[in-house]
Design a protein around this motif. Structure first.
Motif, mmCIF file in Angstrom:
data_model
loop_
_atom_site.group_PDB
_atom_site.id
_atom_site.type_symbol
_atom_site.label_atom_id
_atom_site.label_comp_id
_atom_site.label_asym_id
_atom_site.label_seq_id
_atom_site.Cartn_x
_atom_site.Cartn_y
_atom_site.Cartn_z
ATOM 1 N N ARG A 196 0.823 -1.285 -0.054
ATOM 2 C CA ARG A 196 0.098 0.085 0.104
ATOM 3 C C ARG A 196 0.736 1.292 0.088
ATOM 4 N N ALA A 216 2.297 4.488 0.280
ATOM 5 C CA ALA A 216 1.880 5.916 0.815
ATOM 6 C C ALA A 216 0.444 6.201 1.077
ATOM 7 N N ASP A 217 -0.138 5.127 0.931
ATOM 8 C CA ASP A 217 -1.655 4.948 0.927
ATOM 9 C C ASP A 217 -1.894 4.392 2.552
ATOM 10 N N THR A 272 -2.572 4.116 6.234
ATOM 11 C CA THR A 272 -2.944 4.928 7.222
ATOM 12 C C THR A 272 -2.146 4.436 8.668
#
Length: 406
Positions: free
Chosen positions: A318, A320-321, A323
């Motif tokens: 994932r 940089a996506d 959380t």
């Protein structure tokens, strides 16, 4: 006059896949197993063992194929570490720490610097050692006219005796900023002492390193080591579970390795229980119960490790996506796996000796090495605080702190 036909194009060699590397790991593990007892009892610095890893191509496993590496992913690297740890836990740990430290260039350095270091590491097949966990007293990095000067002395549990490059944590003297630094152990002012003398993990090549006015060039400072996750992006915070999952694989390898060896002795009747019945047979209920309990314990820990690895691999993809909440969930899953794997290693390596009985005291068999390796490893990588992390997350959703392994 006709035009000469163009020479046929030669297809590039295929990039090795996961089955290839698992096969290489099994072959290397089988090789290490043949003299594991003798090597562990001799306790020499594992230069020969590192040469075996280098010849098998395992030191460059994670490097891109374009640089001459194995182009493997982290799940494959973890599987290789675990396979080796079944045969020789110290060498499995050494290789796992090598992967984490060599991979630290991607985690903390600028992309251009990381690419240069990785290219040279792959070309020269460096073995990396050291550690970037917090220690006292701290190493200090003093700015100089042409870079920095590194001073101090610290001990590291893995790799330093055989390393081609050291990665260490140092604090910049003028700002107090913690930095990851890579240096050549052959550089003037570096002295490595074989003074660890542990009762287990004797082939992990740990020792003390003294830095006395060692020159550090500007491009040998990889980058800042954050003190907590608030200073990190969610993706960068995965550096912590990425390193800690190596410990999980080592512990699982120890548990699986000792059970495999103990089973062979039980099958030929080596046990102290039920003298009137064939030991290790269906007529020996205590032996069967012990093996059943340890199998459940180890397979349960393995399942938790697989869950944590799946989550970590997904988080890495994932990028940089990712959380903060997702990163915290991954860290907690790794903490759960750490606690379970450590328990499986400690119990299996101790109780297997009881199953075999007095024969397990024989130095010739070397079964004690599993217990000593497991106990040393869980002392150096304690998991008591992981229960606190899991409890805090369970009760209030508190994010685990950012901690790097030793």
């Amino acid at each position: 006059m006709g035009v000469a036909p163009a020479p046929p194009r030669t297809a590039p060699p295929p990039v090795p896949d996961r089955p290839h590397w698992l096969r290489v790991a099994r072959e290397t593990a089988d090789d290490l197993a043949t003299d594991a007892v003798a090597r562990e009892q001799a306790g020499k610095a594992p230069f020969d063992e590192v040469s075996r890893l280098r010849e098998a191509g395992l030191l460059t496993l994670l490097a891109p194929a374009a640089l001459g590496g194995g182009d493997a992913d982290w799940p494959t690297a973890y599987a290789v570490v675990r396979e080796l740890a079944v045969a020789d836990a110290a060498i499995g740990r050494l290789l796992g720490c090598h992967y984490v430290l060599s991979g630290s260039t991607r985690l903390f350095a600028e992309p251009a610097l990381a690419a240069r270091l990785e290219q040279r590491s792959a070309a020269e097949q460096w073995c990396w050692g050291g550690g970037i966990a917090r220690q006292e007293p701290r190493l200090t990095l003093v700015p100089s006219e042409n870079g920095y000067v590194l001073d101090g002395r610290q001990s590291y549990p893995t790799g330093v005796l055989v390393a081609d490059r050291l990665v260490v944590r140092a604090v910049r003297a003028d700002t107090g900023e913690p930095l990851a630094v890579v240096t050549d152990p052959g550089r003037e002012g570096v002295r490595i002492d074989d003074d660890a003398d542990p009762f287990g993990q004797r082939l992990a090549a740990g020792g003390s390193v003294e830095f006395d006015g060692v020159r550090v060039d500007a491009d040998e400072v990889l980058g800042c080591l954050p003190l907590d996750e608030d200073l990190l992006s969610p993706a960068a915070s995965l550096a912590s579970p990425l390193g800690r999952l190596v410990s999980v694989q080592v512990c699982l390898g120890l548990a699986e390795g000792v059970l495999a060896e103990a089973r062979e002795y039980s099958r030929i009747g080596h046990s102290s229980w039920h003298p009137d019945r064939p030991a290790g047979s269906p007529q020996d209920p205590r032996t069967l119960t012990e093996y059943g309990e340890l199998t459940v314990l180890t397979r349960g820990a393995s399942a938790l490790a697989a869950e944590a690895l799946t989550a970590l691999d997904s988080g890495l993809r994932r990028g940089a996506d990712l959380t903060y909440d997702e990163g915290a969930e991954i860290s907690v899953l790794v903490a759960v796996a750490e606690a379970a794997a450590a328990r499986a290693a400690r119990e299996s390596t101790a109780r297997a000796l009881d199953i075999i009985g007095a024969r397990s005291a024989s130095a010739r068999l070397g079964l004690d090495r599993f217990w000593r390796d497991a106990r040393t490893h869980t002392l150096q990588e304690p998991v008591a605080h992981r229960f606190r992390d899991v409890g805090g997350y369970f009760l209030s959703g508190e994010h685990p702190p950012f901690t790097l392994p030793t």
